[in-house]
Enzyme design. Structure first.
Site, PDB file in Angstrom:
ATOM      1  CB  SER A  35       6.514   4.085  15.984  1.00  0.00           C
ATOM      2  OG  SER A  35       7.740   3.722  16.327  1.00  0.00           O
ATOM      3  CG  HIS A  64      -0.122   2.930  -4.254  1.00  0.00           C
ATOM      4  ND1 HIS A  64      -0.523   3.105  -5.561  1.00  0.00           N
ATOM      5  CD2 HIS A  64      -0.607   1.753  -3.917  1.00  0.00           C
ATOM      6  CE1 HIS A  64      -0.860   2.024  -6.088  1.00  0.00           C
ATOM      7  NE2 HIS A  64      -0.795   1.151  -5.037  1.00  0.00           N
ATOM      8  NE  ARG A 112      13.008   4.106  17.485  1.00  0.00           N
ATOM      9  CZ  ARG A 112      13.614   5.373  17.632  1.00  0.00           C
ATOM     10  NH1 ARG A 112      13.385   6.213  16.663  1.00  0.00           N
ATOM     11  NH2 ARG A 112      14.472   5.557  18.474  1.00  0.00           N
ATOM     12  NE  ARG A 114      -1.215  -1.632  -4.997  1.00  0.00           N
ATOM     13  CZ  ARG A 114       0.050  -2.493  -5.102  1.00  0.00           C
ATOM     14  NH1 ARG A 114      -0.229  -3.592  -5.435  1.00  0.00           N
ATOM     15  NH2 ARG A 114       0.977  -1.864  -4.874  1.00  0.00           N
ATOM     16  CD1 TRP A 116      -1.975   2.236   1.847  1.00  0.00           C
ATOM     17  CD2 TRP A 116      -3.445   0.591   0.733  1.00  0.00           C
ATOM     18  NE1 TRP A 116      -3.332   2.798   1.742  1.00  0.00           N
ATOM     19  CE2 TRP A 116      -4.011   1.826   1.008  1.00  0.00           C
ATOM     20  CE3 TRP A 116      -4.002  -0.591   0.308  1.00  0.00           C
ATOM     21  CZ2 TRP A 116      -5.503   1.783   0.648  1.00  0.00           C
ATOM     22  CZ3 TRP A 116      -5.376  -0.425  -0.205  1.00  0.00           C
ATOM     23  CH2 TRP A 116      -6.071   0.617  -0.254  1.00  0.00           C
ATOM     24  NE  ARG A 147      11.602  -1.417  15.846  1.00  0.00           N
ATOM     25  CZ  ARG A 147      11.600  -0.239  14.992  1.00  0.00           C
ATOM     26  NH1 ARG A 147      10.503   0.161  14.725  1.00  0.00           N
ATOM     27  NH2 ARG A 147      12.570   0.344  14.725  1.00  0.00           N
TER      28      ARG A 147
END
Length: 244
Positions: free
Chosen positions: A111, A101, A113, A208, A98, A181
């Site tokens: 995030s 684009h 993080r 798409r 996605w 993560r």
């Protein structure tokens, strides 16, 4: 499932915005016509919450023709004056497609993080076979047989549980979320706020929903189409159906 994962946050502009963004070239401006129907617009909270209605706004035929002309002749800038903001939740393997684009879009994503809450994972309902040897990507329309499908799903769930347990263990032992993560797979769900122009979403949509696109991203694109059709019925139809 996908309806809950694509939420309209805000819009700027209407079909009339497209019209007047084009007509300004000749220092002209159009306005709505009004139909016989009444539509709900808001609630009058100061006077007991009564529904406020007004006549249905309708584009003039000449303005509809102008929108179609603009789309059919590649005049995309009037469509880019309309902006839409969505909040989208999708698996990372879909989001990375996605995000290819880029023109006409801006995004802010959750995030890992900064957050360490329990990860959520995409669970497919079934597994598709590989395509034939003439294709280098995609999948077949055929499904893995029911017995193998169930065993693959069990194996997949076990892997997901194992990675989730390992992630939570790392966090509990004080490992920084930005390192923990690394354990999380592409099937993890991510979430982002995305703002784009009507013309940008039309380009994304048309690419798409093609059969060559991955099925999961097709389903997200179709949900986008439903939202855009409701918000910009004439502009969206012109961009996605009238053009060759």
């Amino acid at each position: 499932m996908y309806e809950k994962m694509v939420t309209l946050v805000d819009t700027m502009g209407t079909d009339l915005t497209i019209v007047n963004s084009a007509r300004v070239s000749f220092n002209k401006e159009s306005d709505w016509d009004y139909g016989d129907k009444t539509v709900k617009t808001s609630y009058d909270w100061e006077n007991g919450g009564d529904t406020i209605t007004e006549k249905e706004k309708i584009l003039k035929d000449s303005d509809v023709k102008l929108i179609n002309y603009l789309a059919n002749h590649g005049h995309w800038t009037p469509f880019s004056q309309c902006q839409i903001q969505l909040r989208i939740k999708m698996p990372i393997f879909v989001a990375r497609q996605w995000f290819k684009h880029m023109v006409g879009f801006t995004r802010n994503e959750v995030s890992r993080r900064y957050v360490d809450y329990e990860p959520e994972f995409f669970i497919p309902n079934y597994w598709r076979k590989r395509p034939d040897k003439s294709k280098k990507q995609g999948s077949s329309d055929d499904l893995i047989c029911m017995i193998d499908n169930k065993s693959i799903s069990v194996e997949y769930q076990n892997l997901i549980d194992s990675m989730s347990d390992a992630y939570n263990s790392f966090i509990e032992n004080g490992v920084a979320p930005e390192q923990a993560r690394m354990l999380l797979p592409q099937s993890m769900m991510t979430e982002f706020v995305e703002t784009g122009s009507l013309s940008a979403y039309a380009r994304l949509y048309k690419l798409r929903i093609e059969k060559s696109a991955q099925l999961e991203i097709q389903e997200y694109a179709n949900e986008i189409g439903k939202i855009m059709e409701k918000q910009f019925p004439n502009g969206w139809k012109a961009l996605t159906q009238n053009q060759g």
